[in-house]
Design a protein around this motif. Structure first.
Motif, PDB file in Angstrom:
ATOM      1  N   PRO A  41       0.822  -1.211   0.000  1.00 15.92           N
ATOM      2  CA  PRO A  41       0.000   0.000   0.000  1.00 15.92           C
ATOM      3  C   PRO A  41       0.859   1.265   0.000  1.00 15.92           C
ATOM      4  O   PRO A  41       1.952   1.271   0.561  1.00 15.92           O
ATOM      5  CB  PRO A  41      -0.803  -0.107   1.301  1.00 15.92           C
ATOM      6  CG  PRO A  41      -0.687  -1.521   1.727  1.00 15.92           C
ATOM      7  CD  PRO A  41       0.599  -2.028   1.187  1.00 15.92           C
ATOM      8  N   ARG A  42       0.333   2.320  -0.573  1.00 15.38           N
ATOM      9  CA  ARG A  42       1.041   3.589  -0.605  1.00 15.38           C
ATOM     10  C   ARG A  42       1.066   4.230   0.780  1.00 15.38           C
ATOM     11  O   ARG A  42       0.206   3.958   1.611  1.00 15.38           O
ATOM     12  CB  ARG A  42       0.369   4.528  -1.618  1.00 15.38           C
ATOM     13  CG  ARG A  42       0.511   4.038  -3.046  1.00 15.38           C
ATOM     14  CD  ARG A  42      -0.352   4.810  -4.014  1.00 15.38           C
ATOM     15  NE  ARG A  42      -1.778   4.569  -3.803  1.00 15.38           N
ATOM     16  CZ  ARG A  42      -2.733   5.047  -4.588  1.00 15.38           C
ATOM     17  NH1 ARG A  42      -2.419   5.802  -5.624  1.00 15.38           N
ATOM     18  NH2 ARG A  42      -3.999   4.770  -4.339  1.00 15.38           N
ATOM     19  N   ILE A  43       2.072   5.082   0.976  1.00 12.50           N
ATOM     20  CA  ILE A  43       2.276   5.719   2.281  1.00 12.50           C
ATOM     21  C   ILE A  43       1.462   7.011   2.368  1.00 12.50           C
ATOM     22  O   ILE A  43       1.398   7.775   1.412  1.00 12.50           O
ATOM     23  CB  ILE A  43       3.768   6.041   2.479  1.00 12.50           C
ATOM     24  CG1 ILE A  43       4.632   4.786   2.336  1.00 12.50           C
ATOM     25  CG2 ILE A  43       4.002   6.720   3.818  1.00 12.50           C
ATOM     26  CD1 ILE A  43       4.400   3.754   3.399  1.00 12.50           C
ATOM     27  N   GLY A  44       0.864   7.231   3.525  1.00 10.57           N
ATOM     28  CA  GLY A  44       0.231   8.524   3.788  1.00 10.57           C
ATOM     29  C   GLY A  44      -1.051   8.788   3.042  1.00 10.57           C
ATOM     30  O   GLY A  44      -1.393   9.942   2.782  1.00 10.57           O
ATOM     31  N   VAL A  45      -1.789   7.741   2.672  1.00  6.21           N
ATOM     32  CA  VAL A  45      -3.019   7.941   1.905  1.00  6.21           C
ATOM     33  C   VAL A  45      -4.213   7.264   2.579  1.00  6.21           C
ATOM     34  O   VAL A  45      -5.148   6.812   1.914  1.00  6.21           O
ATOM     35  CB  VAL A  45      -2.864   7.426   0.453  1.00  6.21           C
ATOM     36  CG1 VAL A  45      -1.783   8.205  -0.272  1.00  6.21           C
ATOM     37  CG2 VAL A  45      -2.560   5.932   0.417  1.00  6.21           C
ATOM     38  N   ASP A  46      -4.186   7.247   3.901  1.00  7.81           N
ATOM     39  CA  ASP A  46      -5.249   6.575   4.648  1.00  7.81           C
ATOM     40  C   ASP A  46      -6.623   7.187   4.404  1.00  7.81           C
ATOM     41  O   ASP A  46      -7.646   6.547   4.648  1.00  7.81           O
ATOM     42  CB  ASP A  46      -4.936   6.614   6.147  1.00  7.81           C
ATOM     43  CG  ASP A  46      -3.699   5.799   6.501  1.00  7.81           C
ATOM     44  OD1 ASP A  46      -3.316   4.942   5.688  1.00  7.81           O
ATOM     45  OD2 ASP A  46      -3.126   6.027   7.577  1.00  7.81           O
ATOM     46  N   TYR A  47      -6.640   8.412   3.935  1.00  3.23           N
ATOM     47  CA  TYR A  47      -7.900   9.100   3.674  1.00  3.23           C
ATOM     48  C   TYR A  47      -8.597   8.586   2.417  1.00  3.23           C
ATOM     49  O   TYR A  47      -9.732   8.974   2.141  1.00  3.23           O
ATOM     50  CB  TYR A  47      -7.637  10.603   3.494  1.00  3.23           C
ATOM     51  CG  TYR A  47      -6.678  10.888   2.360  1.00  3.23           C
ATOM     52  CD1 TYR A  47      -7.149  11.020   1.059  1.00  3.23           C
ATOM     53  CD2 TYR A  47      -5.300  10.984   2.578  1.00  3.23           C
ATOM     54  CE1 TYR A  47      -6.279  11.262   0.011  1.00  3.23           C
ATOM     55  CE2 TYR A  47      -4.427  11.219   1.541  1.00  3.23           C
ATOM     56  CZ  TYR A  47      -4.922  11.355   0.258  1.00  3.23           C
ATOM     57  OH  TYR A  47      -4.058  11.567  -0.783  1.00  3.23           O
ATOM     58  N   ALA A  48      -7.931   7.724   1.665  1.00  7.74           N
ATOM     59  CA  ALA A  48      -8.383   7.404   0.306  1.00  7.74           C
ATOM     60  C   ALA A  48      -9.376   6.246   0.239  1.00  7.74           C
ATOM     61  O   ALA A  48      -9.642   5.714  -0.844  1.00  7.74           O
ATOM     62  CB  ALA A  48      -7.187   7.128  -0.594  1.00  7.74           C
ATOM     63  N   GLY A  49      -9.938   5.855   1.385  1.00  8.90           N
ATOM     64  CA  GLY A  49     -10.984   4.838   1.385  1.00  8.90           C
ATOM     65  C   GLY A  49     -10.532   3.535   0.746  1.00  8.90           C
ATOM     66  O   GLY A  49      -9.488   2.980   1.099  1.00  8.90           O
ATOM     67  N   ALA A  50     -11.299   3.070  -0.218  1.00 14.64           N
ATOM     68  CA  ALA A  50     -11.029   1.774  -0.835  1.00 14.64           C
ATOM     69  C   ALA A  50      -9.707   1.773  -1.602  1.00 14.64           C
ATOM     70  O   ALA A  50      -9.153   0.709  -1.902  1.00 14.64           O
ATOM     71  CB  ALA A  50     -12.176   1.395  -1.764  1.00 14.64           C
ATOM     72  N   TRP A  51      -9.213   2.952  -1.925  1.00 15.36           N
ATOM     73  CA  TRP A  51      -7.966   3.020  -2.686  1.00 15.36           C
ATOM     74  C   TRP A  51      -6.740   2.973  -1.785  1.00 15.36           C
ATOM     75  O   TRP A  51      -5.632   2.730  -2.258  1.00 15.36           O
ATOM     76  CB  TRP A  51      -7.938   4.278  -3.555  1.00 15.36           C
ATOM     77  CG  TRP A  51      -8.784   4.110  -4.775  1.00 15.36           C
ATOM     78  CD1 TRP A  51     -10.138   4.258  -4.874  1.00 15.36           C
ATOM     79  CD2 TRP A  51      -8.329   3.729  -6.082  1.00 15.36           C
ATOM     80  NE1 TRP A  51     -10.549   3.985  -6.158  1.00 15.36           N
ATOM     81  CE2 TRP A  51      -9.465   3.677  -6.924  1.00 15.36           C
ATOM     82  CE3 TRP A  51      -7.073   3.445  -6.618  1.00 15.36           C
ATOM     83  CZ2 TRP A  51      -9.377   3.321  -8.275  1.00 15.36           C
ATOM     84  CZ3 TRP A  51      -6.984   3.113  -7.966  1.00 15.36           C
ATOM     85  CH2 TRP A  51      -8.129   3.044  -8.772  1.00 15.36           C
ATOM     86  N   ALA A  52      -6.917   3.198  -0.501  1.00 13.08           N
ATOM     87  CA  ALA A  52      -5.778   3.234   0.414  1.00 13.08           C
ATOM     88  C   ALA A  52      -4.981   1.923   0.415  1.00 13.08           C
ATOM     89  O   ALA A  52      -3.754   1.960   0.391  1.00 13.08           O
ATOM     90  CB  ALA A  52      -6.243   3.598   1.816  1.00 13.08           C
ATOM     91  N   PRO A  53      -5.645   0.768   0.459  1.00 10.75           N
ATOM     92  CA  PRO A  53      -4.873  -0.482   0.538  1.00 10.75           C
ATOM     93  C   PRO A  53      -4.350  -1.004  -0.802  1.00 10.75           C
ATOM     94  O   PRO A  53      -3.618  -1.993  -0.818  1.00 10.75           O
ATOM     95  CB  PRO A  53      -5.879  -1.469   1.141  1.00 10.75           C
ATOM     96  CG  PRO A  53      -7.206  -0.960   0.741  1.00 10.75           C
ATOM     97  CD  PRO A  53      -7.077   0.535   0.655  1.00 10.75           C
ATOM     98  N   ARG A  54      -4.690  -0.362  -1.883  1.00 14.42           N
ATOM     99  CA  ARG A  54      -4.224  -0.864  -3.183  1.00 14.42           C
ATOM    100  C   ARG A  54      -2.696  -0.910  -3.242  1.00 14.42           C
ATOM    101  O   ARG A  54      -2.036   0.047  -2.856  1.00 14.42           O
ATOM    102  CB  ARG A  54      -4.741   0.036  -4.312  1.00 14.42           C
ATOM    103  CG  ARG A  54      -6.266   0.026  -4.439  1.00 14.42           C
ATOM    104  CD  ARG A  54      -6.744  -1.015  -5.408  1.00 14.42           C
ATOM    105  NE  ARG A  54      -6.173  -0.881  -6.738  1.00 14.42           N
ATOM    106  CZ  ARG A  54      -6.847  -0.491  -7.815  1.00 14.42           C
ATOM    107  NH1 ARG A  54      -8.111  -0.147  -7.714  1.00 14.42           N
ATOM    108  NH2 ARG A  54      -6.258  -0.465  -8.984  1.00 14.42           N
ATOM    109  N   PRO A  55      -2.148  -1.998  -3.725  1.00 12.02           N
ATOM    110  CA  PRO A  55      -0.676  -2.169  -3.698  1.00 12.02           C
ATOM    111  C   PRO A  55       0.019  -1.434  -4.837  1.00 12.02           C
ATOM    112  O   PRO A  55       0.502  -2.041  -5.790  1.00 12.02           O
ATOM    113  CB  PRO A  55      -0.506  -3.682  -3.831  1.00 12.02           C
ATOM    114  CG  PRO A  55      -1.683  -4.102  -4.653  1.00 12.02           C
ATOM    115  CD  PRO A  55      -2.820  -3.187  -4.258  1.00 12.02           C
ATOM    116  N   LEU A  56       0.105  -0.124  -4.714  1.00 14.38           N
ATOM    117  CA  LEU A  56       0.685   0.685  -5.790  1.00 14.38           C
ATOM    118  C   LEU A  56       2.029   1.300  -5.390  1.00 14.38           C
ATOM    119  O   LEU A  56       2.531   2.197  -6.052  1.00 14.38           O
ATOM    120  CB  LEU A  56      -0.309   1.779  -6.210  1.00 14.38           C
ATOM    121  CG  LEU A  56      -1.571   1.222  -6.893  1.00 14.38           C
ATOM    122  CD1 LEU A  56      -2.622   2.308  -7.084  1.00 14.38           C
ATOM    123  CD2 LEU A  56      -1.203   0.584  -8.228  1.00 14.38           C
TER     124      LEU A  56
END
Length: 215
Positions: free
Chosen positions: A186-201
């Motif tokens: 998962p990307r760092i510092g994007v916890d606000y992004a809902g369903a996109w937060a855990p995407r392995p990008l």
DNA sequence: CTAAGGATTTCT
DNA sequence: GAAATCCTTAGC
């Protein structure tokens, strides 16, 4: 100033100097410069492929060891999530262009527009960490983190919107990272992004000392 | 743990 | 206009 030797094992040598683990000359780096078309692919593919490449600015260069892909308006972690604005406009434009912005009022963040023409409306890759390669102190900490790497390489909003095919600012296909050495999460510092937060990008060279946060 | 720091975006 | 927010870092 001491310079550290190339810390990343190549999958396949591309430059003569590499086998001697030597510091590449600027001429060698320029000869390995990636063309703009190289960035015109799926954003996540580019983010992954950038690992092991050299980011070069002036006489300074670092090996990219951590990147994150940020996609178009549907990606709730991306600056493109509000559509095209004055700040993010380059994300909607041609691939191979720099996107630099200020974060937390303190840190310059360096991104590269990367997107397959057919893929999405917008896209960019955030470079989050580099290992010293040339013209930098022999200390992994100087390039560990997106704000620190820009400071180390002298990058700021003054370099925003540039095509990365010049002599001063470009990416060299210095080497590619071994597939087995690449980790994603998962990307760092994007916890606000809902369903996109855990995407392995987020892509890293696993265990590398210059990778920020968890390696 | 938190404060700094300035631009960006959204809200009233 | 005002307020909240932010892809972080250094320093208690």
């Amino acid at each position: 100033m001491r310079i550290r030797s190339n810390p990343v094992r190549p999958e396949r040598g591309r430059l003569a100097a590499e086998s001697k683990d030597a510091i590449p000359t600027l001429a060698e780096l320029r000869a390995a410069r990636l063309p703009l078309a190289w960035f015109a692919r799926d954003t996540a593919v580019v983010a992954r492929a950038l690992l092991g490449c050299a980011l070069v600015h002036g006489a300074r260069a670092g090996i990219i060891v951590e990147t994150e892909a940020y996609l178009g308006p549907t990606d709730l972690a991306s600056h493109a999530r509000f559509g095209r604005t004055a700040r993010n406009a380059v994300m909607f434009g041609a691939a191979g262009v720099s996107y630099v912005y200020l974060c937390y009022g303190v840190h310059e963040m360096f991104n590269i527009v990367a997107r397959a023409e057919a893929e999405a409306e917008a896209g960019a890759v955030l470079v989050r960490a580099v290992a010293p390669l040339r013209g930098l102190p022999d200390d992994a900490a100087v390039g560990r983190g997106p704000g620190k790497l820009t400071r180390a390489l002298g990058l700021s909003r003054g370099q925003h919107g540039r095509t990365l095919d010049g002599d001063q600012l470009f990416v060299a296909g210095w080497q590619s990272a071994r597939a087995a050495a690449i980790a994603r999460g998962p990307r760092i510092g994007v916890d606000y992004a809902g369903a996109w937060a855990p995407r392995p990008l987020r892509f890293t060279i696993a265990g590398h000392p210059a990778v920020s946060g968890r390696r």
